[in-house]
Design a protein around this motif. Structure first.
Motif, short mmCIF file in Angstrom:
data_model
loop_
_atom_site.label_atom_id
_atom_site.label_comp_id
_atom_site.label_asym_id
_atom_site.label_seq_id
_atom_site.Cartn_x
_atom_site.Cartn_y
_atom_site.Cartn_z
N MET A 14 21.59 25.24 18.54
CA MET A 14 22.30 25.08 17.29
C MET A 14 22.05 23.67 16.75
N PRO A 15 21.74 23.56 15.46
CA PRO A 15 21.50 22.24 14.87
C PRO A 15 22.77 21.39 14.84
N GLU A 16 22.56 20.10 14.72
CA GLU A 16 23.68 19.18 14.57
C GLU A 16 24.24 19.25 13.15
N GLU A 17 25.52 18.93 13.00
CA GLU A 17 26.14 18.87 11.68
C GLU A 17 25.35 17.92 10.79
N GLY A 18 25.15 18.34 9.54
CA GLY A 18 24.48 17.50 8.56
C GLY A 18 22.97 17.59 8.55
N VAL A 19 22.37 18.28 9.52
CA VAL A 19 20.92 18.43 9.53
C VAL A 19 20.51 19.23 8.30
N THR A 20 19.36 18.89 7.73
CA THR A 20 18.90 19.56 6.52
C THR A 20 17.56 20.26 6.76
N ALA A 21 17.23 21.16 5.85
CA ALA A 21 15.96 21.88 5.90
C ALA A 21 15.57 22.27 4.48
N VAL B 124 21.83 22.62 4.23
CA VAL B 124 22.54 21.65 5.06
C VAL B 124 23.34 22.45 6.09
N PHE B 125 23.29 22.00 7.34
CA PHE B 125 24.05 22.68 8.39
C PHE B 125 25.45 22.08 8.45
N ARG B 126 26.43 22.91 8.15
CA ARG B 126 27.84 22.52 8.21
C ARG B 126 28.59 23.66 8.90
N GLY B 127 28.44 23.74 10.21
CA GLY B 127 29.03 24.85 10.95
C GLY B 127 28.23 26.13 10.78
N TRP C 239 24.38 27.33 8.19
CA TRP C 239 23.49 26.87 7.13
C TRP C 239 24.07 27.21 5.77
N GLN C 240 24.09 26.23 4.88
CA GLN C 240 24.59 26.41 3.52
C GLN C 240 23.55 25.90 2.54
N VAL C 241 23.40 26.62 1.42
CA VAL C 241 22.49 26.18 0.37
C VAL C 241 23.16 25.03 -0.37
N HIS C 242 22.54 23.86 -0.31
CA HIS C 242 23.06 22.69 -1.01
C HIS C 242 22.53 22.63 -2.44
N ARG C 243 21.23 23.02 -2.59
CA ARG C 243 20.62 22.99 -3.92
C ARG C 243 19.46 23.97 -3.95
#
Length: 169
Positions: free
Chosen positions: A1-8, A154-157, A159-163
């Motif tokens: 599992m990725p760390e909080e705040g990691v981006t892709a 952004v991974f916040r618990g 994956w969420q689409v930030h933009r």
């Protein structure tokens, strides 16, 4: 599992989602809980306004990419579909790597260059990946797709689409 705040940075490929659903129905642990996508860069840099502006510049004016996924590549417990042609995705990855040269695909775990692909089985037994390649992929491939956007995740618990960045040309 990725760390909080990691981006892709990923390009969603919804046309491949039915294939992933078929893999998950037979081998639930082989598929990640994400929509089908091609990863451009992961992990990426922390999100701020300048990064978003720079990404908007990279993707501005780029046309949608028409590709076909017919070839499946397998290695151990990994199976992936390769895009054809791959040059449009490779050009995007190249531009991103020139802008952020210190960001290596997958943190350099697989070297400095990774072919564009859609993962269809990951971290599973080799026999499972082989069955995915031999039995499931042929029922769906070739898959034609028009790639119309890039997501900054952004991974916040989870994956969420930030933009979203549209490829409209």
């Amino acid at each position: 599992m990725p760390e909080e705040g990691v981006t892709a940075l990923v390009v969603p490929v919804p046309e491949v989602d039915p294939l992933l659903a078929a893999v998950a129905a037979r081998f639930p642990d082989a598929v990640r809980p994400l929509p089908a996508h091609v990863t451009l860069l992961y992990p990426f840099v922390p999100v701020d306004d300048q990064v978003v502006a720079d990404l908007a510049e990279v993707f501005a004016g780029r046309p949608p990419l028409r590709v076909e996924f017919a070839e499946c590549r397998r290695a151990g417990g990994f199976a992936a579909l390769l895009p054809d042609p791959a040059d449009g995705l490779s050009a995007l990855i190249g531009e991103l790597r020139r802008r952020w040269p210190d960001v290596l695909p997958y943190g350099g775990r697989f070297g400095t260059e990774v072919d564009a692909h859609v993962t269809v089985a990951l971290n599973t037994a080799e026999q499972v990946a082989e069955a995915v390649e031999r039995e499931i992929v042929p029922r769906f491939a070739p898959i034609r797709a028009e790639l119309r956007e890039v997501w900054l995740l952004v991974f916040r618990g989870g994956w969420q689409v930030h933009r979203r960045f549209e490829l409209t040309g």
